[in-house]
Design a protein around this motif. Structure first.
Motif, PDB file in Angstrom:
ATOM      1  N   VAL A 375       0.866  -1.182   0.000  1.00 55.46           N
ATOM      2  CA  VAL A 375       0.000   0.000   0.000  1.00 55.46           C
ATOM      3  C   VAL A 375       0.899   1.226   0.000  1.00 55.46           C
ATOM      4  O   VAL A 375       2.073   1.154   0.396  1.00 55.46           O
ATOM      5  N   ALA A 376       0.340   2.367  -0.442  1.00 58.66           N
ATOM      6  CA  ALA A 376       1.107   3.612  -0.407  1.00 58.66           C
ATOM      7  C   ALA A 376       0.190   4.774  -0.080  1.00 58.66           C
ATOM      8  O   ALA A 376      -0.994   4.783  -0.442  1.00 58.66           O
ATOM      9  N   VAL A 377       0.771   5.744   0.638  1.00 57.71           N
ATOM     10  CA  VAL A 377       0.084   7.008   0.907  1.00 57.71           C
ATOM     11  C   VAL A 377       0.993   8.138   0.437  1.00 57.71           C
ATOM     12  O   VAL A 377       2.224   7.981   0.429  1.00 57.71           O
ATOM     13  N   PRO A 378       0.422   9.273   0.032  1.00 55.78           N
ATOM     14  CA  PRO A 378       1.271  10.360  -0.446  1.00 55.78           C
ATOM     15  C   PRO A 378       2.093  10.985   0.681  1.00 55.78           C
ATOM     16  O   PRO A 378       1.641  11.032   1.821  1.00 55.78           O
ATOM     17  N   GLY A 379       3.316  11.426   0.358  1.00 53.46           N
ATOM     18  CA  GLY A 379       4.134  12.176   1.310  1.00 53.46           C
ATOM     19  C   GLY A 379       4.757  11.324   2.398  1.00 53.46           C
ATOM     20  O   GLY A 379       4.959  10.114   2.228  1.00 53.46           O
ATOM     21  N   GLU A 380       5.041  11.964   3.525  1.00 50.98           N
ATOM     22  CA  GLU A 380       5.731  11.304   4.629  1.00 50.98           C
ATOM     23  C   GLU A 380       4.792  10.409   5.430  1.00 50.98           C
ATOM     24  O   GLU A 380       3.577  10.469   5.255  1.00 50.98           O
ATOM     25  N   LEU A 381       5.403   9.600   6.319  1.00 54.10           N
ATOM     26  CA  LEU A 381       4.610   8.691   7.151  1.00 54.10           C
ATOM     27  C   LEU A 381       3.706   9.495   8.084  1.00 54.10           C
ATOM     28  O   LEU A 381       4.171  10.222   8.955  1.00 54.10           O
ATOM     29  N   ASP A 382       2.408   9.376   7.833  1.00 59.81           N
ATOM     30  CA  ASP A 382       1.398  10.012   8.677  1.00 59.81           C
ATOM     31  C   ASP A 382       0.316   8.950   8.863  1.00 59.81           C
ATOM     32  O   ASP A 382      -0.331   8.542   7.893  1.00 59.81           O
ATOM     33  N   ILE A 383       0.148   8.472  10.087  1.00 60.75           N
ATOM     34  CA  ILE A 383      -0.693   7.289  10.317  1.00 60.75           C
ATOM     35  C   ILE A 383      -2.138   7.535   9.904  1.00 60.75           C
ATOM     36  O   ILE A 383      -2.833   6.611   9.463  1.00 60.75           O
ATOM     37  N   THR A 384      -2.603   8.771  10.005  1.00 62.74           N
ATOM     38  CA  THR A 384      -4.017   9.028   9.661  1.00 62.74           C
ATOM     39  C   THR A 384      -4.276   8.802   8.167  1.00 62.74           C
ATOM     40  O   THR A 384      -5.393   8.481   7.776  1.00 62.74           O
ATOM     41  N   LYS A 385      -3.228   8.947   7.346  1.00 67.09           N
ATOM     42  CA  LYS A 385      -3.407   8.748   5.895  1.00 67.09           C
ATOM     43  C   LYS A 385      -3.710   7.287   5.555  1.00 67.09           C
ATOM     44  O   LYS A 385      -4.275   6.994   4.505  1.00 67.09           O
ATOM     45  N   PHE A 386      -3.312   6.366   6.461  1.00 57.75           N
ATOM     46  CA  PHE A 386      -3.547   4.945   6.185  1.00 57.75           C
ATOM     47  C   PHE A 386      -5.023   4.556   6.362  1.00 57.75           C
ATOM     48  O   PHE A 386      -5.411   3.420   6.109  1.00 57.75           O
ATOM     49  N   ALA A 387      -5.843   5.517   6.802  1.00 60.09           N
ATOM     50  CA  ALA A 387      -7.291   5.277   6.823  1.00 60.09           C
ATOM     51  C   ALA A 387      -7.846   5.294   5.405  1.00 60.09           C
ATOM     52  O   ALA A 387      -8.958   4.826   5.151  1.00 60.09           O
ATOM     53  N   ASP A 388      -7.083   5.859   4.475  1.00 65.62           N
ATOM     54  CA  ASP A 388      -7.565   5.972   3.099  1.00 65.62           C
ATOM     55  C   ASP A 388      -6.346   5.944   2.178  1.00 65.62           C
ATOM     56  O   ASP A 388      -5.892   6.972   1.688  1.00 65.62           O
ATOM     57  N   VAL A 389      -5.822   4.739   1.937  1.00 67.45           N
ATOM     58  CA  VAL A 389      -4.590   4.631   1.162  1.00 67.45           C
ATOM     59  C   VAL A 389      -4.850   4.974  -0.312  1.00 67.45           C
ATOM     60  O   VAL A 389      -5.965   4.819  -0.812  1.00 67.45           O
ATOM     61  N   ALA A 390      -3.801   5.438  -0.981  1.00 68.97           N
ATOM     62  CA  ALA A 390      -3.962   5.904  -2.363  1.00 68.97           C
ATOM     63  C   ALA A 390      -3.576   4.837  -3.388  1.00 68.97           C
ATOM     64  O   ALA A 390      -3.924   4.939  -4.559  1.00 68.97           O
ATOM     65  N   PHE A 391      -2.850   3.833  -2.938  1.00 66.85           N
ATOM     66  CA  PHE A 391      -2.319   2.822  -3.857  1.00 66.85           C
ATOM     67  C   PHE A 391      -2.382   1.460  -3.181  1.00 66.85           C
ATOM     68  O   PHE A 391      -1.978   1.330  -2.021  1.00 66.85           O
ATOM     69  N   VAL A 392      -2.909   0.480  -3.894  1.00 66.37           N
ATOM     70  CA  VAL A 392      -2.973  -0.881  -3.352  1.00 66.37           C
ATOM     71  C   VAL A 392      -2.512  -1.868  -4.423  1.00 66.37           C
ATOM     72  O   VAL A 392      -2.999  -1.843  -5.556  1.00 66.37           O
ATOM     73  N   MET A 393      -1.573  -2.715  -4.056  1.00 64.58           N
ATOM     74  CA  MET A 393      -1.139  -3.803  -4.929  1.00 64.58           C
ATOM     75  C   MET A 393      -1.344  -5.122  -4.184  1.00 64.58           C
ATOM     76  O   MET A 393      -0.962  -5.251  -3.031  1.00 64.58           O
ATOM     77  N   LYS A 394      -2.000  -6.075  -4.854  1.00 70.29           N
ATOM     78  CA  LYS A 394      -2.145  -7.415  -4.262  1.00 70.29           C
ATOM     79  C   LYS A 394      -1.532  -8.435  -5.222  1.00 70.29           C
ATOM     80  O   LYS A 394      -1.934  -8.502  -6.384  1.00 70.29           O
ATOM     81  N   GLY A 395      -0.570  -9.175  -4.740  1.00 68.26           N
ATOM     82  CA  GLY A 395       0.065 -10.195  -5.563  1.00 68.26           C
ATOM     83  C   GLY A 395       0.616  -9.641  -6.865  1.00 68.26           C
ATOM     84  O   GLY A 395       0.475 -10.267  -7.914  1.00 68.26           O
ATOM     85  N   GLY A 396       1.214  -8.453  -6.792  1.00 65.40           N
ATOM     86  CA  GLY A 396       1.847  -7.869  -7.975  1.00 65.40           C
ATOM     87  C   GLY A 396       0.897  -7.120  -8.898  1.00 65.40           C
ATOM     88  O   GLY A 396       1.336  -6.509  -9.866  1.00 65.40           O
ATOM     89  N   GLU A 397      -0.399  -7.171  -8.625  1.00 66.39           N
ATOM     90  CA  GLU A 397      -1.374  -6.459  -9.458  1.00 66.39           C
ATOM     91  C   GLU A 397      -1.872  -5.208  -8.752  1.00 66.39           C
ATOM     92  O   GLU A 397      -2.284  -5.273  -7.589  1.00 66.39           O
ATOM     93  N   VAL A 398      -1.844  -4.087  -9.484  1.00 65.19           N
ATOM     94  CA  VAL A 398      -2.350  -2.828  -8.921  1.00 65.19           C
ATOM     95  C   VAL A 398      -3.877  -2.877  -8.947  1.00 65.19           C
ATOM     96  O   VAL A 398      -4.490  -3.015 -10.000  1.00 65.19           O
ATOM     97  N   VAL A 399      -4.504  -2.786  -7.771  1.00 62.84           N
ATOM     98  CA  VAL A 399      -5.970  -2.828  -7.713  1.00 62.84           C
ATOM     99  C   VAL A 399      -6.561  -1.453  -7.412  1.00 62.84           C
ATOM    100  O   VAL A 399      -7.758  -1.248  -7.566  1.00 62.84           O
ATOM    101  N   GLU A 400      -5.706  -0.519  -6.989  1.00 56.71           N
ATOM    102  CA  GLU A 400      -6.173   0.836  -6.703  1.00 56.71           C
ATOM    103  C   GLU A 400      -4.981   1.774  -6.852  1.00 56.71           C
ATOM    104  O   GLU A 400      -3.898   1.474  -6.385  1.00 56.71           O
ATOM    105  N   ASN A 401      -5.187   2.913  -7.545  1.00 54.84           N
ATOM    106  CA  ASN A 401      -4.123   3.923  -7.650  1.00 54.84           C
ATOM    107  C   ASN A 401      -4.733   5.292  -7.927  1.00 54.84           C
ATOM    108  O   ASN A 401      -5.126   5.582  -9.037  1.00 54.84           O
TER     109      ASN A 401
END
Ligand SMILES: [Zn+2]
Length: 407
Positions: A375-401
């Motif tokens: 998973v990825a969130v924009p910018g620096e590590l900010d835990i509140t951003k992980f409530a709504d991640v911007a990028f998700v990869m499962k098993g090498g496939e991008v499912v959200e970006n």
């Protein structure tokens, strides 16, 4: 095909640190290597100024069925097929929120979760990797039963699959549930909050019953997760050798020390109460119910802080299904408010939860040989951003970006 993901920051949950300018090389659905971003010739997906973490793990979801409403008679009004179809958006919302793995800890109608897990693995349904409990192992009339019906009403067998009466009988229940495809066993060690007529704090299984269940499960390479609110039920379950305690609303110092000594994982749903506080009035909760919600939440959070101080292994479980699927990432910030650092909270929702599931060899960190779940969130590590991640990869496939859209 070999390709790579490049990122400005990568959360190393094993070393509890943030690495900069990293390249994650992926082949098929697995990670090949990670390291400084240099010397790779193949295709590179450059995520830019983001913080990448391993795919998140929720140890306590209920993906099956129509959204909870507290009326258990609803379970009898919906067919198994309708419940299965209704779980499709739940699975998708969970994955798109960055939860690439879940442990689904029970469904009132037995084995619909097994079917959902298999449909996801077969590629028929978009969703997280699932470990499933198959059914609740519970006493008759207890926290894992459909209750509230007239005494002469017989609930169909698929809703009573895990109903147990004795030490011998619990072994049979465990065995049958495993034979029908469960990955773990879920025991209801105490009463539940929502189940009509049960008392949340009251023990419902004996230590001998739970010990028998743990032993029987272990013969098939399975383990036990125990729903336990009350202090006595928690201690019995820990002494009986369960892998994790779910909820733990009333955890005292002795129970925390016992969990630390036994290596028992804590899966405490400490965010959900905020959701009820926020939406309860519009859902029809009265003042009395809201006050009880506040009191229980405070007790549970105090127990959580005790567990952190005692050195208990902290996993991440939210009880999603009680609230809308996909919102569970909000609990990370709550865990930081109650004693964890942001990196420790991410570690709880990745590495520690993977270890609890016995899946650390495939998920939970970013390391060679593991699934490319990121998973990825924009910018620096900010835990509140992980409530709504911007990028998700499962098993090498991008499912959200949504990173490009945001920048
Ligand atoms: Zn639950």
């Amino acid at each position: 095909m070999t390709r790579a993901v490049r990122c400005a920051r990568l959360v190393d949950v094993v070393g509890e640190r943030v690495l900069t300018d990293q390249l994650i090389v992926i082949e098929g659905d697995r990670i090949v290597s990670t390291g400084p971003a240099a010397g790779f010739d193949g295709e590179v997906v450059d995520l830019g100024d983001v913080t990448v973490a391993p795919g998140l793990i929720d140890l306590h979801t209920h993906l099956v069925g129509v959204a909870a409403c507290g009326d258990y008679a609803q379970e009898l009004k919906h067919s198994a097929a309708r419940q299965a179809f209704a779980s499709i958006p739940n699975a998708r919302d969970t994955l798109l929120a960055g939860f690439t793995t879940v442990r689904d800890v029970g469904t009132f109608r037995a084995f619909v979760d097994v079917a959902l897990r298999d449909a996801i693995d077969a590629g028929h349904v978009l969703g997280p990797r699932m470990a499933v409990a198959g059914a609740y192992v519970t006493v008759r009339g207890g926290g894992g039963m459909l209750t509230g019906f007239a005494p002469d009403v017989e609930v169909p067998k698929e809703f009573r699959f895990g109903e147990t009466r004795s030490v011998d009988d619990i072994r049979e229940r465990v065995r049958e549930i495993v034979f029908h495809g469960a990955d773990l066993i879920k025991l209801i060690a105490t009463g539940a909050v929502l189940a009509n007529g049960t008392v949340p704090g009251a023990p419902e299984l004996t230590e001998a019953q739970m010990r028998a269940a743990v032993e029987e499960a272990s013969w098939y390479g399975r383990y036990v997760a125990a729903h336990a609110h009350g202090t006595e039920g928690i201690k019995r379950a820990v002494r009986a050798g369960v892998r994790s305690i779910e909820h733990a609303c009333f955890l005292d110092d002795e129970a925390a020390d016992l969990m630390a000594a036994h290596g028992t994982y804590l899966s405490a749903d400490i965010w959900w109460a905020d959701w009820i506080r926020e939406t309860g009035p519009s859902q029809g909760y009265d003042a009395e119910q809201l006050r009880k919600n506040d009191e229980t939440a405070e007790a549970q959070r105090e127990g959580f802080r005790k567990a952190v101080r005692a050195g208990v292994k902290i996993g991440f479980g939210t009880d999603a299904g009680g609230f809308p699927h996909g919102l569970q990432g909000r609990q990370l910030a709550t865990m930081v408010e109650h004693g964890l650092t942001p990196i420790q909270a991410l570690k709880a929702a990745t590495l520690t939860s993977a270890e609890c599931m016995g899946w650390a060899d495939r998920v939970g960190s970013i390391a060679p040989g593991l699934y490319a779940d990121l998973v990825a969130v924009p910018g620096e590590l900010d835990i509140t951003k992980f409530a709504d991640v911007a990028f998700v990869m499962k098993g090498g496939e991008v499912v959200e970006n949504t990173l490009r859209a945001a920048s």
